[in-house]
Write a protein that holds these residues in place. Structure first.
Motif, PDB file in Angstrom:
ATOM      1  N   ILE A 132       0.839  -1.190   0.000  1.00 36.43           N
ATOM      2  CA  ILE A 132       0.000   0.000   0.000  1.00 36.43           C
ATOM      3  C   ILE A 132       0.878   1.246   0.000  1.00 36.43           C
ATOM      4  CG2 ILE A 132      -1.854   1.206   1.259  1.00 36.43           C
ATOM      5  CD1 ILE A 132      -2.589  -1.626   0.204  1.00 36.43           C
ATOM      6  N   SER A 161      14.004  -0.276   9.858  1.00 40.62           N
ATOM      7  CA  SER A 161      13.196  -1.420  10.273  1.00 40.62           C
ATOM      8  C   SER A 161      11.709  -1.083  10.131  1.00 40.62           C
ATOM      9  CB  SER A 161      13.547  -1.727  11.727  1.00 40.62           C
ATOM     10  OG  SER A 161      12.848  -2.856  12.126  1.00 40.62           O
ATOM     11  N   GLY A 162      10.950  -2.040   9.589  1.00 41.06           N
ATOM     12  CA  GLY A 162       9.492  -1.869   9.489  1.00 41.06           C
ATOM     13  C   GLY A 162       9.018  -1.112   8.272  1.00 41.06           C
ATOM     14  N   THR A 163       9.910  -0.840   7.314  1.00 36.68           N
ATOM     15  CA  THR A 163       9.488  -0.076   6.131  1.00 36.68           C
ATOM     16  C   THR A 163       8.844  -0.975   5.071  1.00 36.68           C
ATOM     17  OG1 THR A 163      11.792  -0.220   5.420  1.00 36.68           O
ATOM     18  CG2 THR A 163      11.052   1.911   6.252  1.00 36.68           C
ATOM     19  N   GLY A 164       9.012  -2.291   5.198  1.00 36.32           N
ATOM     20  CA  GLY A 164       8.372  -3.189   4.232  1.00 36.32           C
ATOM     21  C   GLY A 164       9.374  -3.907   3.336  1.00 36.32           C
ATOM     22  N   LYS A 165      10.594  -4.117   3.824  1.00 38.32           N
ATOM     23  CA  LYS A 165      11.620  -4.742   2.969  1.00 38.32           C
ATOM     24  C   LYS A 165      11.222  -6.172   2.608  1.00 38.32           C
ATOM     25  CE  LYS A 165      15.057  -3.701   5.808  1.00 38.32           C
ATOM     26  NZ  LYS A 165      14.287  -2.872   6.800  1.00 38.32           N
ATOM     27  N   GLU A 166      10.728  -6.901   3.612  1.00 42.32           N
ATOM     28  CA  GLU A 166      10.361  -8.293   3.313  1.00 42.32           C
ATOM     29  C   GLU A 166       9.192  -8.350   2.330  1.00 42.32           C
ATOM     30  OE1 GLU A 166      10.235 -11.205   6.402  1.00 42.32           O
ATOM     31  OE2 GLU A 166       9.466 -12.692   4.999  1.00 42.32           O
ATOM     32  N   LEU A 167       8.277  -7.393   2.480  1.00 41.56           N
ATOM     33  CA  LEU A 167       7.130  -7.306   1.565  1.00 41.56           C
ATOM     34  C   LEU A 167       7.627  -7.156   0.126  1.00 41.56           C
ATOM     35  CD1 LEU A 167       4.369  -7.070   2.963  1.00 41.56           C
ATOM     36  CD2 LEU A 167       4.351  -4.680   2.367  1.00 41.56           C
ATOM     37  N   ASP A 231      17.452 -11.905   5.380  1.00 39.01           N
ATOM     38  CA  ASP A 231      17.078 -10.702   6.120  1.00 39.01           C
ATOM     39  C   ASP A 231      18.149 -10.396   7.165  1.00 39.01           C
ATOM     40  OD1 ASP A 231      15.535  -8.603   6.813  1.00 39.01           O
ATOM     41  OD2 ASP A 231      13.964  -9.749   7.812  1.00 39.01           O
ATOM     42  N   VAL A 349       6.050   1.380   9.130  1.00 45.54           N
ATOM     43  CA  VAL A 349       4.721   0.789   8.904  1.00 45.54           C
ATOM     44  C   VAL A 349       4.391  -0.254   9.979  1.00 45.54           C
ATOM     45  CG1 VAL A 349       3.235  -0.334   7.217  1.00 45.54           C
ATOM     46  CG2 VAL A 349       5.047   1.188   6.441  1.00 45.54           C
ATOM     47  N   ARG A 350       5.427  -0.949  10.467  1.00 41.92           N
ATOM     48  CA  ARG A 350       5.169  -1.958  11.499  1.00 41.92           C
ATOM     49  C   ARG A 350       4.545  -1.293  12.730  1.00 41.92           C
ATOM     50  NH1 ARG A 350       9.900  -4.300  12.059  1.00 41.92           N
ATOM     51  NH2 ARG A 350       9.428  -6.126  10.786  1.00 41.92           N
ATOM     52  N   LYS A 353       0.944  -0.315  12.006  1.00 45.33           N
ATOM     53  CA  LYS A 353       0.075  -1.496  12.016  1.00 45.33           C
ATOM     54  C   LYS A 353      -0.245  -1.902  13.467  1.00 45.33           C
ATOM     55  CE  LYS A 353      -0.161  -6.125  10.021  1.00 45.33           C
ATOM     56  NZ  LYS A 353       0.556  -7.154   9.258  1.00 45.33           N
TER      57      LYS A 353
HETATM   58  N1  LIG Z   1       3.516  -0.671   2.111  1.00 41.07           N
HETATM   59  C1  LIG Z   1       2.981  -1.579   2.943  1.00 41.07           C
HETATM   60  N2  LIG Z   1       1.724  -2.015   2.742  1.00 41.07           N
HETATM   61  C2  LIG Z   1       1.149  -2.897   3.589  1.00 41.07           C
HETATM   62  N3  LIG Z   1       1.767  -3.424   4.661  1.00 41.07           N
HETATM   63  C3  LIG Z   1       3.028  -3.037   4.906  1.00 41.07           C
HETATM   64  C4  LIG Z   1       3.702  -2.099   4.048  1.00 41.07           C
HETATM   65  N4  LIG Z   1       4.956  -1.916   4.513  1.00 41.07           N
HETATM   66  C5  LIG Z   1       5.071  -2.702   5.601  1.00 41.07           C
HETATM   67  N5  LIG Z   1       3.925  -3.372   5.840  1.00 41.07           N
HETATM   68  C6  LIG Z   1       3.666  -4.275   6.977  1.00 41.07           C
HETATM   69  O1  LIG Z   1       4.491  -3.822   8.051  1.00 41.07           O
HETATM   70  C7  LIG Z   1       5.123  -4.916   8.714  1.00 41.07           C
HETATM   71  C8  LIG Z   1       6.638  -4.777   8.598  1.00 41.07           C
HETATM   72  O2  LIG Z   1       7.039  -5.014   7.251  1.00 41.07           O
HETATM   73  P1  LIG Z   1       8.373  -5.835   6.874  1.00 41.07           P
HETATM   74  O3  LIG Z   1       8.551  -6.996   7.816  1.00 41.07           O
HETATM   75  O4  LIG Z   1       8.316  -6.123   5.426  1.00 41.07           O
HETATM   76  O5  LIG Z   1       9.445  -4.718   7.215  1.00 41.07           O
HETATM   77  P2  LIG Z   1      11.038  -4.817   7.161  1.00 41.07           P
HETATM   78  O6  LIG Z   1      11.509  -3.549   6.548  1.00 41.07           O
HETATM   79  O7  LIG Z   1      11.440  -6.109   6.495  1.00 41.07           O
HETATM   80  O8  LIG Z   1      11.405  -4.837   8.698  1.00 41.07           O
HETATM   81  P3  LIG Z   1      12.773  -5.382   9.418  1.00 41.07           P
HETATM   82  O9  LIG Z   1      13.917  -4.573   8.862  1.00 41.07           O
HETATM   83  O10 LIG Z   1      12.540  -5.095  10.871  1.00 41.07           O
HETATM   84  O11 LIG Z   1      12.872  -6.854   9.108  1.00 41.07           O
HETATM   85  C9  LIG Z   1       4.593  -6.184   8.059  1.00 41.07           C
HETATM   86  O12 LIG Z   1       3.478  -6.618   8.821  1.00 41.07           O
HETATM   87  C10 LIG Z   1       4.143  -5.717   6.697  1.00 41.07           C
HETATM   88  O13 LIG Z   1       3.102  -6.520   6.228  1.00 41.07           O
END
Ligand SMILES: Nc1ncnc2c1ncn2[C@@H]1O[C@H](COP(=O)(O)OP(=O)(O)OP(=O)(O)O)[C@@H](O)[C@H]1O
Length: 446
Positions: A132, A161-167, A231, A349-350, A353
């Motif tokens: 999103i 952290s939490g920006t959505g990298k895994e997504l 990761d 984003v984490r 949420k």
């Molecule tokens: N753009 C987005 N749209 C919908 N959900 C999102 C979005 N970005 C992040 N999320 C949600 O926020 C949470 C954190 O995302 P994610 O694990 O991908 O972050 P990350 O950058 O990999 O964090 P970390 O570095 O701590 O591993 C997840 O629940 C993910 O589904």
């Protein structure tokens, strides 16, 4: 007479046999197709502006990929909901005039089976449309990500952290030619150095005491023809970095205790929230591995620089928890909206949420308000100004428990000089559970 011209203009969707309608993010009906009106004998004019739930009710707990069973004007039907940036589209897929109720139920079940099969085969859940946010910053990243997704090159995802990298990693895999193979995620913090080889490369029967007697494939082997997502790559020890580099160079793995090498065909996507270049300069990360990974860097911007994404994300999560908690929240109040937009979101984003989840757990009406979020106030951000007016200084029980758990783990590790086995014994938990908690709280262990 039927409403204004905009309302009755037919829109072309792929499946418009049974009609469709649209709502805004507050679930008020904004458009009704003529086919829909005819099919269900309803007047479009009367429907515009009404709440969706006054026309159709559905049980959000039975969500099957956005497909619901409902009654519209006493006619049973299946609907599918598409969420878009500023609206929801409700597509009528099939009505009970055409099929029996039992056929509708078996259709729902088959959708569920497909979802199950897809999950088990691909281990991959997110696609680009699930990410999103259409702020210019996110549009740029999504555009670049989808361009490089189809290739085979290694990708380094960077961002807080939490920006959505895994997504993004999952979405890239989903768009690549490897999508019908596995997406295997490895959290490098969770793998202790001594288990790195057995986890990544696997082992043969009897390779070491305590090993499974049938042997075990490593994550690299499991990702064959698919994608290996590494990761928190910055957390690998120097030694483990060397072992990983060798696999990336030679594209071969040998299980522990094995005698043959196996060719591997995997795409690597690595992620980090640290500055790898700085770590290289300080001698903490291998330069040769860094350049192997640094083919394409995709920087995911923090939420505070893409404020346009905050409200769409908020509504997306409200909708998500509406379905999971069986709630019917449609609105956020203006104080909360003001706070959401002024807060800096250090957890990105984490954090947003989790914040919405907290509110959704206790909300009883159809509006989410700031006092339901139990925000921890601090003197340096806008929440304190807004929240203090509402006396919301409570911290949730879950937060208190987590803080205490983190503190206990830190102390046990300090007392045992970082020996995780001893620390786990002190804490009276299994060592695997300790590793999971260290990863969960992102604790940096010396
Ligand atoms: N753009 C987005 N749209 C919908 N959900 C999102 C979005 N970005 C992040 N999320 C949600 O926020 C949470 C954190 O995302 P994610 O694990 O991908 O972050 P990350 O950058 O990999 O964090 P970390 O570095 O701590 O591993 C997840 O629940 C993910 O589904």
């Amino acid at each position: 007479m039927i409403g204004d011209a905009k309302m009755i203009t037919e829109k072309s969707y792929k499946l418009d046999t049974y009609g469709n309608l649209e709502t805004n993010l507050n679930n008020e009906i904004t458009y009704v197709s003529p086919v829909f009106c005819k099919r269900f004998n309803l007047s479009g004019e009367e429907m515009i502006g009404r709440q969706l739930k006054t026309v159709m009710k559905f049980d959000k707990r039975t969500n099957k990929k956005g497909v619901f069973f409902t009654l519209i004007n006493s006619v049973p039907c299946l609907i599918k909901i598409f969420h878009q940036e500023d609206k929801n589209i409700i597509q009528i897929m099939i009505t009970g005039d055409d099929v029996s109720h039992s056929e509708l139920v078996s259709f729902i079940n088959s959708m569920e089976m497909k979802k199950y099969k897809k999950k088990t085969v691909e281990h991959q859940r997110y696609h680009f449309e699930d990410i999103i946010g259409n702020s210019p910053a996110m549009q740029r990243v999504k555009e670049l990500a989808s361009k490089i997704a189809t290739g085979n090159s290694t990708i380094l995802l960077t961002g807080e952290s939490g920006t959505g990298k895994e997504l993004f990693a999952q979405a890239i895999h989903g768009l690549s030619s490897r999508k019908s193979h596995s997406f295997i995620a490895v959290n490098c913090v969770a793998i202790p150095d001594e288990l790195f080889e057995s986890e990544l490369f696997g082992y043969e029967p009897g390779a070491f005491s305590g090993a499974k007697k049938e042997g075990k494939p490593g994550k690299i082997e499991l990702a064959q023809n698919g994608t290996l997502f590494l990761d928190e790559i910055s957390e690998l020890s120097y030694q483990a970095q060397g072992k990983l580099l060798r696999v990336l160079q030679e594209r071969e793995v040998e299980r522990l205790g094995g005698t043959t090498r196996k060719q591997v065909d995997i795409r690597i996507i690595a992620a980090t929230n640290r500055d790898l270049k700085k770590m290289v300069d300080k001698g903490e990360f291998r330069q040769d591995l860094y350049y192997r990974l640094y083919v394409f860097e995709l920087q995911i911007p923090p939420l505070r620089v893409r404020k346009e994404d905050i409200l769409p994300l908020t509504h997306f999560f409200i909708d998500y928890y509406n379905r999971h908690f069986d709630k019917e929240v449609s609105y956020i109040d203006s104080t909360m909206e003001e706070w959401l937009l002024s807060y800096e979101w250090p957890g990105n984003v984490r954090e947003l949420k989790a914040c919405i989840e907290r509110g959704m757990n206790i909300v009883e009406k159809d509006t989410l308000s700031l006092d339901l979020l139990y925000i921890q106030t601090s003197s340096n951000h806008a929440s304190s100004r807004i929240a203090s007016n509402n006396n919301t200084t409570l911290v949730s029980l879950e937060d208190i428990v987590q803080q205490a758990e983190m503190q206990a783990i830190k102390e046990a590790l300090e007392q045992t000089n970082g020996d995780k086995m001893l620390a786990a014994q002190k804490l009276k938990i299994h060592v695997a559970s300790l590793y999971r908690k260290i990863a969960k709280y992102n604790l940096k262990i010396k």
